[in-house]
Structures are given as structure tokens and as C-alpha cells.
Design an enzyme around this catalytic site. Sequence first.
Site, PDB file in Angstrom:
ATOM      1  CB  CYS A   2      -0.940  -0.023   1.197  1.00 14.67           C
ATOM      2  SG  CYS A   2      -0.282  -0.856   2.638  1.00 14.67           S
ATOM      3  NE  ARG A  27       3.766   1.475  -2.586  1.00 15.15           N
ATOM      4  CZ  ARG A  27       5.041   1.257  -2.298  1.00 15.15           C
ATOM      5  NH1 ARG A  27       5.978   1.730  -3.092  1.00 15.15           N
ATOM      6  NH2 ARG A  27       5.389   0.571  -1.237  1.00 15.15           N
ATOM      7  CD1 TRP A  75      -3.425  -4.859  -2.563  1.00 20.34           C
ATOM      8  CD2 TRP A  75      -2.711  -6.209  -0.953  1.00 20.34           C
ATOM      9  NE1 TRP A  75      -3.374  -6.128  -3.077  1.00 20.34           N
ATOM     10  CE2 TRP A  75      -2.935  -6.975  -2.114  1.00 20.34           C
ATOM     11  CE3 TRP A  75      -2.258  -6.856   0.207  1.00 20.34           C
ATOM     12  CZ2 TRP A  75      -2.724  -8.354  -2.144  1.00 20.34           C
ATOM     13  CZ3 TRP A  75      -2.049  -8.218   0.165  1.00 20.34           C
ATOM     14  CH2 TRP A  75      -2.282  -8.953  -1.006  1.00 20.34           C
ATOM     15  CG  ASN A  99       2.456   1.397   3.614  1.00 19.13           C
ATOM     16  OD1 ASN A  99       1.247   1.606   3.643  1.00 19.13           O
ATOM     17  ND2 ASN A  99       3.242   1.917   2.694  1.00 19.13           N
ATOM     18  N   GLY A 100       2.540  -2.303   6.148  1.00 20.18           N
ATOM     19  CA  GLY A 100       3.195  -3.438   6.787  1.00 20.18           C
ATOM     20  C   GLY A 100       2.207  -4.317   7.526  1.00 20.18           C
ATOM     21  CD  GLU A 482       7.546 -12.744 -16.782  1.00 20.87           C
ATOM     22  OE1 GLU A 482       7.137 -11.573 -16.789  1.00 20.87           O
ATOM     23  OE2 GLU A 482       7.680 -13.404 -15.721  1.00 20.87           O
ATOM     24  CE  LYS A 486       4.402  -9.702 -16.772  1.00 20.67           C
ATOM     25  NZ  LYS A 486       4.998 -10.598 -15.926  1.00 20.67           N
ATOM     26  CD  GLU A 489       1.746 -10.725 -13.205  1.00 16.12           C
ATOM     27  OE1 GLU A 489       2.354 -10.448 -12.166  1.00 16.12           O
ATOM     28  OE2 GLU A 489       2.169 -10.420 -14.341  1.00 16.12           O
ATOM     29  CG  HIS A 505       6.136 -37.226 -17.500  1.00 13.78           C
ATOM     30  ND1 HIS A 505       6.487 -38.471 -17.036  1.00 13.78           N
ATOM     31  CD2 HIS A 505       6.976 -36.961 -18.532  1.00 13.78           C
ATOM     32  CE1 HIS A 505       7.503 -38.935 -17.738  1.00 13.78           C
ATOM     33  NE2 HIS A 505       7.810 -38.043 -18.665  1.00 13.78           N
ATOM     34  CE  LYS A 604       6.015  -2.510 -11.506  1.00  7.62           C
ATOM     35  NZ  LYS A 604       6.002  -3.387 -12.687  1.00  7.62           N
TER      36      LYS A 604
END
Length: 609
Positions: A2, A27, A75, A99-100, A482, A486, A489, A505, A604
Site C-alpha cells: 500500500c 502499488r 491493500w 504500511n506493513g 513468464e 503475464k 496476472e 507426464h 507492484k
Amino acid sequence: MCGIVGAVAQRDITGVLVQGLQRLEYRGYDSSGVAVISGSGEIERRRVEGKVKNLHELIEREPLSGFCGIAHTRWATHGVPSEANAHPHICGDIALVHNGIIENYELLRKQQLENGHEFDSETDTEVIVHAISDAYKKTKNLVMAVQDTVASLSGAYALGVVEKGNNEHLVAVRKGSPLVIGVGENEHFIASDVFALLGEAEHFIYLEEGDVADISCSGVTIYNEQGEQVKRKLNKTKLQAGETGLGDYDHYMQKEIFEQAAVLKQTLEGRIVNGRLAASCFGTDAEEAFKSIEEVQIVACGTSFHAGLVAKYWFESIAGLPCHIEVASEFRYRPHIVKNKTLFVTISQSGETADTLAALQASADIGYAHTLTICNVPESSLVRESEWALMTKAGPEIGVASTKAFTTQLTALLLLVIALGKHHKIDDKKHIEIVKQLEILPEQVAEVLRLEPEIIEFANQFSDKHNALFLGRGEQYPVAMEGALKLKEISYIHAEAYPAGELKHGPLALVDDQMPVVAVAPNNDLLEKLKSNLQEVHARGGELLVFADVHAAFEEVEGLKIIRVSEIDEVVAPIIYTVPLQLLAYHVAVIKGTDVDQPRNLAKSVTVE
């Protein structure tokens, strides 16, 4: 994850606070709020669930103004997204933002309930404001009250605290979560990162672990964790407010994908001289120390972890150096066997990734010979705490889904492979060959970006899909990982990546006409084996999209779409083949109408465990 913004000035700072929150939207957050000390000394607060624009609209309907204030984007961790759980929180004469995560909040909350406190939220943050309020009643000194309180907290936190009746005073704290102080002319600011304050300040103080800052218009006094007054360096940022603009693009992610050719030039600038890697690329002392390195340990998270996986292939196949890679969130929680001459490498776009930073801090006690970080933010914690740093020079990356940060990380890692490998398996001829490929890399990226119209056409086939499979072999397997990341996300399509040889497999059971399969197929020694794997998919009705080297002998048939990529040297192929996968994910998300730059539930910069 946040964001915090705060200010104390001789002008109304409400607009500064809201603008700062807007700049921190990248963020990730789900609610926002602002509190100011009004002219009468009262704490006035506005909070909303949802976007900062909702807060801006609320303030237009219900104005507030003040010379001192704090603001926050939250957040959700403890408690659902709601106005009641949004910051700032208030108790008595105290308001704060945080924050945290406070790990011992349940114990503190229980004690405070027993002492008669009533809670308005489900957050861990509220125990802090109650504790400061209690301490303030005894001391009538905000700095002392904050110092007494943080001594009882376990976890990670950055705090901005103001007091009723005093519009000239702000207290800031940093422990395990980043916080900077912006220095203006007779005014000061705090923020989670420099971006929030561009245009308001160009000089910044980076608080260190445990610092408590006493801030007014006239100055800043900083105390360390032991309560001793200390001096911290004043830094001038090189960033400009215009660098974060959207320009002519529809989304930041789109802009950042198309910036890659230019920023790769920046990554290489000054680091290649006369066709060779510059000896001073990592620092003069690093050049000498690299001669003794016999092993590499990489630690990273998310997209940066995928960059490290590619680098493992490079270190071992090109440089002849053993390389280990581990997800940072797992690294600290198991014992390690470390050889004496091992280089510890961290990779992070923000330089504030909590798990990666904690792994770096733990590495000192484990026995690694040296530490190096590959990062995009010069002023970040990882850069400050690492022995050496190689900056990717990607510029601000606003979209949550990393694009240019990833390709510049790969490029920087390849420079590191050369720097270490020339003391092992890379001879002068190979050195020159790799550098030559790096020099033409930007124009090759520009060329692959021209595939966009073909990619858009195929992206339409994902509009009604819920799952996708990505395949690659060798160093292209992390590229497939990756690509899958993407897509999931930003489009919310469930996507997974597998080494193509693993199809039989298990994953082959998932293949049908509703499961698009995306493969990357450069013209290398594994091409024929990959083609056999893809035939297995095609034979079972799978819908295939293959990004293939122009010389790879693929024939387009029903259910198999080929997008041709120009001939690329095997060394830089992972960087090039990443770009069309980024474009695919972007255009699928646009077609599906998702929030491309701020996907749900994601942030982010992941600054908590």
C-alpha cells in the site's frame, strides 16, 4: 504494497496528498483515505472503498483543508476492503497511516480491550494508534509516544503520525517497510517512494531500519532504533515527473512493452566499450573479486525469479559456473550449505521486495563471499544494502505486470554472466560474440514488436477461454513461465507453463479444443524434440500458437497458428521471445476488458511477507 503520503507545509496540502496517492496507485490497493489538521486544530478525515478517484470526488463534495496531513492507499490484509478498515485510523488526539503487518497485534488488541478500548476496524493497524494514544496521554510528546509504542511492535511497518491541535508536526517511522522524506523549502513530505512526491521535492532522505523522524516545516530530526539522534544522507533524485506520464498509449503496460527497445539501449549504455564488456561495469573492486567467484546463488520473487531461472542456464552453459536459484520467500526458512566463494545475487524491480530484502539481510550470517543486486531503483533498500549493484535503467515501470523490467533484468544478468564467465569458460572470442548480440538486441526487439497485428488476431481466440498452457524447452521454459504469469496476472485466465517434454507426464490430460497451447520455438538443438511434443498436442485437438524462428520447419495447418520470429542468436533468444508473449497477454486482457495496469488483488511492490 500500500502507499503512504504525508506533508507539513505553510500551505494547504490536501491536493498534494491526493495527487501523491494517485501516483502510488500502481502499488496496488483497495481503499484510500486522507486526514488533515484543520485551521482549528481538529483532525478532519475522509475515507472511501475503491479507487483514489472516489476519494477525490468525496473531497470535492465534502472539502477539507490543512497545512499538515497524512494519506494512504490500503491493500487489505487484516479485514475486508471497506471504509471502516481504510486508513487513516484515529484514536483520541492521534491519527496515523501504516504500511506493513503487525505480527503481535492479537496480543496487543486483547490487552487494549481489557483496558477499555473500543475498536472501529478489523485491522492490525488500529492497535498502533490506540497504543500511541495511551502513551501520548502520559507524555504529551508525540515523538516519545511513538518511540514507546514501536518498541512493543513485532513485524514490519512504516508509519505517518499526526496529532490534534498541532498543524506543524508530523512523525514518521520505518522498520521493514520503505519510507522516504521529501525535503522542500520550508516544507517536508513523507512517502512510500519518491514517485509520489515528484514535482514537490527533488531532495530526499531515505530512512533506515528503526528510524523515527520528527518532522516540521523548518526541519527534520531523526532518531535511530536506540533513540540516538543521527544524520542521514540527503539525496537528489534523477527522476522527473514527466517520466511517469502515459503519453499516447492506452495503458502503462502497453507503453512499457513498446519502450523496451529504447530502455535496453540504456541498460547497455556505458557498459560495452570497443566491443567488450567495460571492466568497471560492476565497480573496480568487483572486477578483482569476480576472479575468485566459483558459484552463484540467485534469490528473487515472481517475474524476477523467472529472470534468475534463465540466468541459471546461462551461467552453467555459457560461463561454466554452478548456479542455484531459489524463491526468496522460501530462502530464509531452511538451512543452507554454502561454498566459500559464492556470489549472492538478488533481483528486484523495486528494490523493496520484502522477502528478497530479508534474504539479503540473512545472507550475511550464512557465509556468502559477496552480494550483488540487479535492480531498477537506485535509491532502494536492496541497492543500499548490497555490496555491489547493477542498475537496469528501465525507468519508472507503472504497470503491475512487469515487462521492460524483466527484459532489462535479463540483459543485466547476461552482462554478469560475461563478467564472471571470462574467468572461467568464456574466452575472448565468445566474449566478443555475446557482446555483438547484445549490441543489436534493441533493434531485434523493435523488429519483434512489429508482430503486434498478428498477435492481436490470435488474441481474439482467447476471449471465451478459461485456461491456457505455455510450453518451452531449455532456457525457453522460464520464458514460457513468464508468459503464463503475464496472462494470468492481467486477463485472469488460468495459465500454467511446463517444459514441453513433461507433456506426457500429466498436462496432456488437460488438452482439448478449449485449451489454447502457446509455445516458443527458437531454432536450437531442442527444436526437433519440441516439434514432436507439439504434435502430441495437435493430435488431441489442441489449439496451438507457436512463436517460431523463421527457419524452423513448421507448416501452418488447421489448429496450428505460426507467428514467425526473425532469426535470433540462441544466447539472446530468451529476451526476444519474451516480447511477443507480453503482447499476447496485453491484448487478451484488453479484449476481455480487465484492468490491465492494476489487476485485482495484486500490487507492484510487495513490501510485506
